[in-house]
Design an enzyme around this catalytic site. Sequence first.
Site, mmCIF file in Angstrom:
data_model
loop_
_atom_site.group_PDB
_atom_site.id
_atom_site.type_symbol
_atom_site.label_atom_id
_atom_site.label_comp_id
_atom_site.label_asym_id
_atom_site.label_seq_id
_atom_site.Cartn_x
_atom_site.Cartn_y
_atom_site.Cartn_z
ATOM 1 N N GLU A 90 0.821 -1.223 0.000
ATOM 2 C CA GLU A 90 0.000 0.000 0.000
ATOM 3 C C GLU A 90 0.843 1.257 0.000
ATOM 4 O O GLU A 90 0.598 2.185 -0.760
ATOM 5 C CB GLU A 90 -0.925 0.041 1.227
ATOM 6 C CG GLU A 90 -2.254 -0.646 1.036
ATOM 7 C CD GLU A 90 -2.117 -2.140 1.154
ATOM 8 O OE1 GLU A 90 -1.035 -2.589 1.543
ATOM 9 O OE2 GLU A 90 -3.077 -2.832 0.838
ATOM 10 N N HIS A 159 -10.966 -4.906 10.294
ATOM 11 C CA HIS A 159 -11.521 -4.693 8.962
ATOM 12 C C HIS A 159 -12.766 -3.833 8.987
ATOM 13 O O HIS A 159 -13.495 -3.780 8.013
ATOM 14 C CB HIS A 159 -11.892 -6.032 8.315
ATOM 15 C CG HIS A 159 -10.723 -6.773 7.756
ATOM 16 N ND1 HIS A 159 -9.859 -7.482 8.537
ATOM 17 C CD2 HIS A 159 -10.281 -6.906 6.487
ATOM 18 C CE1 HIS A 159 -8.927 -8.024 7.776
ATOM 19 N NE2 HIS A 159 -9.157 -7.697 6.527
#
Lengths: 367, 432
Positions: A90, A159
């Site tokens: 990322e 998450h």
Amino acid sequence: MLAIARQRMLGQSFKKILPAVSVLRSYSSAAKQITVREALNSALDEEMSADPKVFLMGEEVGEYQGAYKITKGLLEKYGPERVLDTPITEAGFTGIGVGAAYYGLKPVVEFMTFNFSMQAIDHIINSAAKSNYMSAGQISVPIVFRGPNGAAAGVGAQHSQCYAAWYASCPGLKVLSPYNSEDARGLLKAAIRDPDPVVFLENELLYGESFPVSDEVLDSSFCLPIGKAKIEREGKDVTITAFSKMVGYALKVSEMLERDGIYAEVINLRSIRPLDRSTINTSVRKTNRLITVEEGFPQHGVGAEICASVVEESFSYLDAPVERIAGADVPMPYAANLERMAVPQVEDIVRAAKRACYRSVPLAATA
Amino acid sequence: MNSASCAAKISTQPFSLNPTSPASHDRPLVSPKPTSLFLGSTRKLRLSSSSKLNLHRRSGTVVAVSDVVKQKKSKSTHSLLITKEEGLELYEDMILGRAFEDMCAQMYYRGKMFGFVHLYNGQEAVSTGFIKLLKQQDSVVSTYRDHVHALSKGVPARAVMSELFGKTTGCCRGQGGSMHMFSREHNLLGGFAFIGEGIPVATGAAFTSKYKREVLKEADCDHVTLAFFGDGTCNNGQFFECLNMAALWKLPIVFVVENNLWAIGMSHLRATSDPQIYKKGPAFGMPGIHVDGMDVLKVREVAKEAIGRARRGEGPTLVECETYRFRGHSLADPDELRDPAEKAHYAARDPITALKKYLIENSLASEADLKAIDKKIDEVVEDAVEFADESPVPSQSQLLENVFADPKGFGIGPDGRYRCEDPKFTEGTAHV
């Protein structure tokens, strides 16, 4: 502001989803239904074909057709130079996107969920958001960071976080959060065309939901303005602000309240930064009561900002304390019943609305 | 140019002109010193580290050309590496960097400059050696130690000095400061305070160059990007992520490590499991080269090769320049941890003195020429200070400007213009 809202209402019929929406002038456009997923996919497709500088980047966006199938079919259509499957890096690929945007390419960087954007947050804030300012306007960064945000179903603490408040606190970023298909199409197109960095917060549970859209929405030049909220439903007794999935809840709530004679005005924020303070304040000056609804953590959240804004600008119009409904102040638990308690439910919002209208309501169990 | 010793050969091995040959990184390297340096007193560390450096110097002077050419060069000591014009250009650039940084120190202690100021004294050979080979459209991404990169790339000394003084005539109108030098005109993309932040941005700029050539069909786009960063950054995740992606996608970028052995007070040897950074290139499929960063001519030779590779589309290169900063990490750093012997060792290898010696010995320039350049640069720097002093501070209205490129933040409408320019939108009657 209301004139626009009314005109907007004409093009939509919530008949399929919400049977009793009072302020609807019947406008019989044969409303086509598309899912939010299709809306996002078509928006990406159209923007990529209109401008060869737009390219996609992210994990599994290409051959896997998108982790949530948002980018389905785009690899076949545009080829691997424009739809890049990245390694799991990322920080690296977000920085690459920013560097490309410095040179006028228009990357759309997908995070599989915005939780993973924390690995890249240095680039989102420091090299994207602040660059136009630090370079005194020499270097603008026309990049879009998109992906699902907030709680899904049973995915656990790492998450499920909502990042709206984090990104919206940073000057130099635009933060958008669509609710229905029209929002998804219009805001994503606006985001891609925009010369500034945009954080585009989608919601995984809304991807599969269908909403009616007018022909205008399906037109390839359609885009919505940034920084403008939408009044989904007009009312006179209490203002409920929400974004993303919570808009659906707020609309359900407004139906339930109507049976009790409370007419709620539901505002779909659409744009968390810049926040449409004028629409919110105008609405509160009309209804005199405010409830903000969000899924994220309560402290320093979006609701906190809205409440502060209203207290600052419309204090003398308030007839009841402003209230914010937010997720529980805990990392998201896994067990289904606990998860249900950790996000706002329709009943919580109804209770809050009645409290704001000084109806006597039994308190829910609170920690 | 030293003749290739055994160790030097091995370190050239990973770099071959055939980019697809497997690098011999699995062969055990002749380690100059046992690597048990990390425990024990720092005094022992400093002594052993400087001797390691000596060995490093002997074994590490690598020229990034094939062995054949290298042998040719060592035979004919009369072939010069540069012409007179080039030599003077290099000299002037390095003197500008040195004089400018010295002036920054003076101005800082007089209170004209403030905040974090990181000076580049001693490392000029790397900046000059690389950047003077670039075209204007090539881009440079740096870290907070970016004044000299800006100057080498062509940003006027006046603009850099004003920026440091926080005046509105600075290259970023005073909004960036010492650590955030940006110039669209000269393709200097910053200026980043976070180490490692510039590397992915540079990789993105290189990506754009390739994208323009392949997708946008600008066939002559061969822009190269240089990413400058230090030894501390080479332990950062983003460095490795970008080595991977640059090699994977064969991007036109050169990763230039300015290994000055110290990250503030942390010695490179205390922080890194394998201190030989150039070896990390072949692990990702790109050549890794070590070069003496105190010698501008050696750096320039390596740079030519690496930049040429990138321009031809052969992919990235990792170049480790062994260099040294004569001053502390920043002007606020008391610089107590570095061994004076080490500092003296490198001060004796001052790149400017070395180039001067080369120019004079090879009759490329006379003392008078060089003195004239010194004087000229002194005047340039004095003028920059005067200009910066006399420039106005930013007006109050500048505080809120340039947060967005979009004037009001309402985005772009279907007609392609900013919505706030559409009178119907601002009057509240536009149909949205």
